[in-house]
Enzyme design. Structure first.
Site, short mmCIF file in Angstrom:
data_model
loop_
_atom_site.label_atom_id
_atom_site.label_comp_id
_atom_site.label_asym_id
_atom_site.label_seq_id
_atom_site.Cartn_x
_atom_site.Cartn_y
_atom_site.Cartn_z
N GLU A 194 92.16 85.39 20.63
CA GLU A 194 93.00 84.32 20.09
C GLU A 194 92.50 83.86 18.72
OE1 GLU A 194 94.62 79.89 21.47
OE2 GLU A 194 92.66 80.61 22.16
N LYS A 214 102.43 80.51 21.42
CA LYS A 214 101.75 79.85 22.54
C LYS A 214 102.53 78.61 22.99
CE LYS A 214 97.12 78.02 23.65
NZ LYS A 214 95.79 77.77 23.05
N CYS A 230 95.48 82.03 26.00
CA CYS A 230 94.42 81.06 26.32
C CYS A 230 94.84 79.98 27.32
CB CYS A 230 93.89 80.44 25.02
SG CYS A 230 92.23 79.71 25.19
#
Length: 276
Positions: free
Chosen positions: A41, A117, A158
């Site tokens: 990430e 995300k 994540c």
């Protein structure tokens, strides 16, 4: 299909981070015949000031057009090595805000997918350190899958790991492999990282490949922050089949469609599910 997850130790220097990614990709491809490489990430700029994050971010082009430095780096290494590249995630510049965005390229340099995300990391860790990702980044809204070598692949990043409903949607959209680049904190990672990855693999009966950042980076005030590393690959039964050691490096494993079929046939949990 053999997948390799790259473990990096990035900072706020974009050029240095790209050089590190290039060296690790070259090391993997010189030693193993891999089909897909996954980066961690926000590897192009981890830590640093708000200005550094915006300076490192890139406006993503329309597909087929030329992009910024990191975009073209990812496309170039995919073509040169004849492999698919999942570019972890980079800062995407969109007007006056950023998005934490994953990019996937084919071995011919074609962009196959981009994912923003969805879940932003606004928490306080057990040691009292605060994180507020929403102060810099906007949240994505789309669940994204793509196809790599005939395999349906789901995308997450994540903190998304803590939200099993996203992973269930990816499974329902046909995912057999889920890719999760991360920069998990040391505090949360040591207790939750492997547990959550194995749980998501078990629940969805998918392979999960998680490339992570490791080591120390600094916040704008100079405060050191530490990421957990331990990049790994989980099979659909929840076994860890590959894991990176401490420091930079990689881990790889073969994604075996036969294993997926057997696990799903013997325990058809998707068909048994009663609640949405």
């Amino acid at each position: 299909m053999r997948v390799a997850v790259i473990q990096m130790s990035p900072g706020a220097d974009k050029a240095r981070n790209i050089a590190q990614a290039r060296a690790l990709i070259e090391a993997v491809t010189s030693r193993e015949a891999v089909d897909l490489i996954v980066l961690p990430e926000i590897w192009t700029c981890l830590g640093g000031t708000r200005a550094q994050k915006f300076a490192a971010a890139e406006t993503l082009p329309r597909r087929g057009m030329a992009g910024g430095e990191a975009y073209e780096f990812l496309r170039e290494v995919a073509v040169r090595n004849g492999i698919h590249i999942h570019g972890g995630s980079i800062g995407e510049l969109a007007g006056d805000k950023l998005f934490n965005t994953s990019l996937v390229f084919s071995s011919k340099g074609e962009e196959l997918a981009r994912y923003r995300k969805i879940h932003l990391f606004d928490i306080v860790t057990p040691d009292g350190q605060g994180y507020r990702e929403s102060a810099i980044y906007g949240a994505g809204e789309q669940v994204v899958t793509c196809e790599i070598n005939g395999l349906k692949v789901g995308l997450a990043i994540c903190y998304d790991l803590r939200f099993p409903e996203l992973f269930l949607q990816l499974r329902r959209q046909g995912a057999e492999l889920i890719l999760l680049p991360a920069a998990f904190t040391l505090q949360t990672g040591k207790d939750h990282w492997e547990v959550l990855l194995r749980a998501r693999g078990i629940e969805t009966q998918c392979w999960v490949a998680a490339a992570a950042c490791t080591g120390m980076h600094r916040e704008p005030d100079g405060e050191p922050r530490y990421t957990y590393g331990h990049s790994l690959i989980v099979d659909p039964w929840g076994h860890v089949v590959a894991k990176a050691s401490d420091g930079t490096g990689w881990a790889s494993a073969i994604i075996d469609h036969g294993v997926t079929e057997r696990v799903r046939a013997n325990m058809p949990v998707l068909e048994h599910r009663k609640l949405v």
